[in-house]
Design a protein around this motif. Structure first.
Motif, short mmCIF file in Angstrom:
data_model
loop_
_atom_site.label_atom_id
_atom_site.label_comp_id
_atom_site.label_asym_id
_atom_site.label_seq_id
_atom_site.Cartn_x
_atom_site.Cartn_y
_atom_site.Cartn_z
N ARG A 149 41.11 73.32 37.73
CA ARG A 149 40.80 71.93 37.41
C ARG A 149 39.29 71.86 37.26
NH1 ARG A 149 42.83 68.79 41.87
NH2 ARG A 149 40.83 69.14 42.83
N ARG A 174 44.55 84.03 30.45
CA ARG A 174 45.25 82.76 30.29
C ARG A 174 46.74 83.01 30.06
NH1 ARG A 174 46.79 79.14 26.51
NH2 ARG A 174 46.48 76.96 27.01
N ASP A 228 37.60 73.65 35.40
CA ASP A 228 37.21 75.06 35.36
C ASP A 228 36.90 75.65 36.73
OD1 ASP A 228 37.65 75.44 32.68
OD2 ASP A 228 35.62 74.88 32.10
N PRO A 247 49.96 82.33 28.23
CA PRO A 247 50.18 81.75 26.90
C PRO A 247 51.18 80.60 26.92
CG PRO A 247 51.24 83.89 27.07
CD PRO A 247 50.50 83.68 28.35
N TYR A 302 45.51 78.36 39.11
CA TYR A 302 45.36 77.09 38.40
C TYR A 302 43.93 76.57 38.56
CZ TYR A 302 50.46 77.26 38.69
OH TYR A 302 51.78 77.64 38.61
N PRO A 329 51.77 76.22 25.42
CA PRO A 329 51.16 74.89 25.57
C PRO A 329 51.39 74.26 26.94
CG PRO A 329 53.10 74.77 24.18
CD PRO A 329 52.86 76.22 24.45
N ASN A 330 52.44 74.67 27.64
CA ASN A 330 52.73 74.08 28.95
C ASN A 330 51.96 74.72 30.09
OD1 ASN A 330 54.59 72.37 27.74
ND2 ASN A 330 56.26 73.82 28.00
N TYR A 331 51.12 75.70 29.78
CA TYR A 331 50.40 76.42 30.84
C TYR A 331 48.90 76.24 30.71
CZ TYR A 331 54.93 78.51 31.58
OH TYR A 331 56.26 78.70 31.83
N ARG A 332 48.48 75.08 30.31
CA ARG A 332 47.05 74.79 30.18
C ARG A 332 46.36 74.98 31.53
NH1 ARG A 332 44.63 69.30 29.80
NH2 ARG A 332 42.48 69.75 29.25
N ASN A 333 45.24 75.65 31.54
CA ASN A 333 44.45 75.90 32.76
C ASN A 333 45.18 76.77 33.78
OD1 ASN A 333 42.27 74.29 31.80
ND2 ASN A 333 43.42 72.47 32.40
N THR A 334 46.11 77.60 33.32
CA THR A 334 46.85 78.50 34.19
C THR A 334 46.57 79.94 33.78
OG1 THR A 334 48.59 76.83 34.36
CG2 THR A 334 49.15 79.06 35.07
N TYR A 335 46.26 80.78 34.77
CA TYR A 335 45.85 82.16 34.50
C TYR A 335 46.60 83.12 35.41
CZ TYR A 335 42.11 80.02 31.87
OH TYR A 335 41.41 79.30 30.94
#
Length: 152
Positions: free
Chosen positions: A83, A51, A85, A53, A81, A55-61
């Motif tokens: 959506r 992931r 999962d 790190p 990215y 808060p602005n990178y939710r669901n981003t790996y």
């Protein structure tokens, strides 16, 4: 004489409207994967992703051991990215006009002519898009592969 003129007019109209009937979609097949990962792959099935790190990178790996080339171009990073999962988008960041040129040439070879608007250039399918951007003032750009279909 009238039938020939009517036929010529009909043929001219057909030639002018044929490109519009073809639509904006690319004729080449869309990419089904990116670096071996199929669109819609569950996050749980890709063990080497970490992931990003913040808060602005939710669901981003990303991958620690990512190959930082795209064809002959050197790239900065690759982001995956999710959506629901499931993998639906990949972003590739790069620097420099030379790398932009190399990436665009590779994509033109794969998908043919796309469409350009300002600094954006892209290819579209009914459920997929590839978009290439470049910002001259920043000296950097991005390439996005986006699956826009249903994710089961």
């Amino acid at each position: 004489m009238l039938p020939i003129r009517t036929l010529a007019t009909a043929l001219l109209l057909l030639c002018l409207t044929a490109p519009a009937l073809a639509g904006d979609f690319v004729e080449a097949p869309r990419p089904d994967t990116f670096r071996g990962l199929a669109w819609g792959t569950p996050l749980a099935d890709i063990p080497d992703l970490e992931r990003v790190p913040g808060p602005n990178y939710r669901n981003t790996y990303h991958r620690d051991e990512e190959r930082l080339t795209f064809g002959e171009a050197e790239i900065v990073s690759v982001a995956y990215y999710f959506r629901k999962d499931r993998l639906y988008r990949v972003g590739v960041a790069f620097k420099g006009r030379a790398n932009h040129f190399l990436i665009k040439e590779r994509l033109l070879g794969q998908y043919g002519q796309g469409r350009g608007v300002g600094s954006r250039y892209g290819w579209m399918w009914p459920d997929f898009s590839v978009e290439l951007t470049y910002d001259d003032s920043a000296g950097s750009g991005a390439l996005y592969y986006t699956f826009e279909g249903k994710l089961d």
